[in-house]
Design a protein around this motif. Sequence first.
Motif, short mmCIF file in Angstrom:
data_model
loop_
_atom_site.label_atom_id
_atom_site.label_comp_id
_atom_site.label_asym_id
_atom_site.label_seq_id
_atom_site.Cartn_x
_atom_site.Cartn_y
_atom_site.Cartn_z
N UNK A 500 0.69 -1.35 0.12
CA UNK A 500 0.07 0.02 -0.02
C UNK A 500 0.68 1.17 -0.01
N UNK A 501 2.14 1.36 0.51
CA UNK A 501 2.80 2.43 1.00
C UNK A 501 3.75 2.64 -0.52
N UNK A 502 3.06 3.09 -1.43
CA UNK A 502 3.95 3.29 -2.59
C UNK A 502 5.11 4.42 -2.61
N UNK A 503 4.77 5.28 -1.56
CA UNK A 503 5.86 6.21 -1.30
C UNK A 503 7.04 5.62 -0.69
N UNK A 504 6.91 4.98 0.20
CA UNK A 504 8.15 4.21 0.76
C UNK A 504 8.79 3.32 -0.35
N UNK A 505 7.88 2.74 -1.08
CA UNK A 505 8.40 1.78 -2.11
C UNK A 505 9.42 2.51 -2.91
N UNK A 506 8.90 3.67 -3.43
CA UNK A 506 9.72 4.43 -4.41
C UNK A 506 10.93 4.81 -3.99
N UNK A 507 10.99 5.17 -2.82
CA UNK A 507 12.41 5.62 -1.94
C UNK A 507 13.23 4.45 -1.82
N UNK A 538 1.79 1.20 -10.68
CA UNK A 538 0.81 0.99 -9.64
C UNK A 538 0.19 2.45 -8.85
N UNK A 539 1.16 3.26 -8.85
CA UNK A 539 0.82 4.47 -8.36
C UNK A 539 -0.12 5.44 -9.55
N UNK A 540 -0.20 5.05 -10.65
CA UNK A 540 -0.79 5.80 -11.59
C UNK A 540 -0.23 6.75 -12.42
N UNK A 541 1.07 6.74 -12.26
CA UNK A 541 2.06 7.95 -12.72
C UNK A 541 2.45 7.55 -14.38
N UNK A 542 1.75 7.49 -15.23
CA UNK A 542 1.95 7.01 -16.67
C UNK A 542 3.38 7.43 -17.09
N UNK A 707 -7.35 1.89 -9.72
CA UNK A 707 -7.23 2.62 -10.77
C UNK A 707 -6.79 1.75 -11.83
N UNK A 708 -5.76 1.04 -11.42
CA UNK A 708 -5.04 -0.06 -12.52
C UNK A 708 -5.98 -1.03 -13.29
N UNK A 709 -7.10 -1.52 -12.80
CA UNK A 709 -7.94 -2.42 -13.19
C UNK A 709 -9.04 -1.61 -13.86
N UNK A 710 -9.74 -0.35 -13.28
CA UNK A 710 -10.72 0.31 -13.59
C UNK A 710 -10.50 1.50 -14.56
#
Length: 914
Positions: A500-507, A538-542, A707-710
């Motif tokens: 869920x924490x994509x900010x931490x994932x990006x870091x 996954x964050x929707x940042x195309x 958002x990824x699915x829909x």
Amino acid sequence: MAGTGGPLSRSGLRGRESELEELEALIASVAGTGSGGLALIQGEPGIGKTTLLAEAVSKAVAAGFSAGVGKADELHHIVPLSSLAASVLHGDRPLLSGDAFADLARNHDQRIWLVERLAEAIETRAGSVPVLIGLDDVQWADPLSRFALQQLPARLRSSPVLWLLTGRREPAGPAEEIVAAATGHLPTVTFSLGPLSGAAIAQLAGDTLGAAAGERVRGLLEGAGGNPFLAVEMLAGLRADEASDDLVPPGLVVGVRGRLRSLRPGTLRFLQMGAVLGRRFEFHAAAALCGQPAATLIPVLEEAVRAGLLDDDGDHLVFRHDLLRQAVYADIPPSARKALHREAARGLVAAGRQPIDAVPHILRGALPGDEEAVALLRQAADAVLAVTPGLAADLTTRALELVPSARPLRFAVGEQAILCLTRAGRNREALATGDRLLADRPPLEAFGRLQAALGGTLWNLDLASELRRRAEAALAMEGTAPEIEARLAGLRALAMSREHDLVAARAAGETALRAAGAVGDREAHVLALAGLGEIAQNAGENALALERFAALSALDSAFLPEEIVAHLHMDDFESGERLLLRATDAGATRQAMLLWAQGQHDLGRGRLDDADADFETMERLEDEVQVCVQQVNGRVIRSRLALLRGDPAAAREHLAAARERLAVKPNRGNTAAVRFLEAVHAEADGDIGRAVDRIRQVQRQGPFMRWRLLRDWVDCAIRTALRGADHELAGDLAAQAVAHAERNPAVPTATGIAAQALGLVKNDPELLEHSVRLLGASPRPLARAAAHADLGQALLAAGRRRRAVDALTRARDAFAESGAHAMAAQVRGPFEDAGASGRGAATGQRPVRGWGALTPSEEKIARLVAQGHTNRSAADLLVVSPHTVNTHLTSVFRKLSVNSRVQLANLVMALPDD
């Protein structure tokens, strides 16, 4: 037989007349219909399979076939494509030149690509003359040849190609697998050769002795048990001694082995050395095993040839029959066999041969602790990994068995075994292997390497949380090499992309990328970029996802499909199409994933029939290589496509298949995809409550999954929520669409769908009209059509009929043009309620059979093939994959009830002019 009066007249065909007649009928059918066929001749050694194959080939050549026949070898069944190479490189007109075949071997990246190139070469030849490809002793075919033979007959079923195989009876063996793969696609027939009748054996005796066999001879031949080879061997002994009234040497009664006892000891020893090397061997190699100069062995070679045991083709010596070699080999003491195989392996390597050539001897002669054998097995595994990962996995696991547990080498071999097993799709076995090695308490450096090797395994098994736990445990230990630390950091970021924490994932991903750059490790760089691409997606940042995947694709072209899909998410279909064309021309790896990208491209362009064929082909390719990645999502999309096109039965079949595949790969993404599909089906069935419940379940899968699915179907979900009076859910979905548009302001589809979502929730025609304007710049016709339909409905409800008719007309025509006939029909209802004429684009269903049943793409391919195009040339003209052309062509044949390109051409020529 040399030295015994020449070959026996019709020896192997006595008692096989009916089988030959059936084979002649199959030959005539292939030549006459222009479609393929396959025959398998089975039976015990010496029963006459090879002779019947040779006679059938002779008949086919006389009928105008171009023939290539090879023979698999028991001791040479490892080298990739070595068995089938003999079939395509030999014959009256070789299907491939030696140089062309070598070029294939240099450039192939994986099995699917190579098989397609072979198919193209065979298809091209079959365009001018019927082709026969024969392979004797298919039970010993190498893994890549077996893979090719499971694909090629069905792939080439519409061309005049006859496959003739012989093999021993082996339940669930290679021969049965090949026949099973061809069954249902082309005519197949299996001949099971049994013992010859007494009358046929008597005819053999007459052929050999030139007179009716006496009582003594008939009694002797009973010992052959109806096996023509054994009978011929006995008769050869009789003929050689026919001037004498002495009794037949008693050794002949028990078969071939007794014949060997009459040889001089030196000749028998030479034959034994040859038997170790294989049925086909080099004179100097056998001399080396004998420990003698080749010149001193010429007399023993001459004796072996005179006795009819060996043939000499100028380059190699060949045992005249497998039974002869096996009889010689069986007389070597087991311990001596092992030693001789080890010597043979050393001799091959010393002569400059590739390690893979020595592998058969290593597998028979290596002993525990033999590090030289381990090294050769590892080198051979590296050489074959790209085209036969299963074989590479087998070789490395065997190497691992040879290394005692106390030796440090065990962990290096284990790391390679894990990587090969994972590449072969044997993930559970890879994980078990890794855990056994970790239980042996490896040194810290080896511990980190093993955990890094298991990263791909855990990712493939959808064990992201376990992957993160292990990566962090390894990173917490000191003593790990810097490049392994960088890989572990990349794996940790990749695992976090599913959280869920994509900010931490990006870091974490940025840290991993810096570490990869600092150590200069390519694998670490790939992992870090893959993780960052997944996180951005996954964050929707195309735009950021495209940047990451483009960098990844530049580093490793295997990731080209991810870059293509990232371009599509940016509405950049031109770049996506250009990359698809480049990938097709270059023979890109990961063909199944490339078909996934092609399907996404065609779906986005509104080419529903093409998209369905792409996803169908993708699933078939994934099944062929046993690496299933996108099958759940592919079936979900195909089910939706079937509903859009008005085929509810097919839609339900795809839903059932998606559920089955979900049970095998139940990750959160797949679960959300199937739940959403269930919502679509529930609404189609009138169960709005269940549909709304399923969409809520999708929402609970996590923000990025929503958002990824829909992303492209959020309007459908909002309509369902509104029909179920769940305005809170509809508002939440609209807010997601708006948030996605804010992340991607340069993507017309994203901004247009956001306006559409708000317009639906607020029931605001002005917002819906704004969405239509925004989507006018979108390259996605289905998205534009849906927005026009929503606008038309809102305008109609507001009493603005003239503008409603215009919007609904645009929606109906766009849906119909894309092949979404069910959606076009749905729009037509309110269209007619508005009092407008129903004239316009056709919305009716296609017939099931006949020319009118073909989709536009199928019609194009049918006409191209009728003009003489191959799958490859048709694919090049249409800018699609040859695999997709094959899928379309299969559908064309089914709908038109034809079996060959010739029949298709005749049908197309008979069509009235447009």
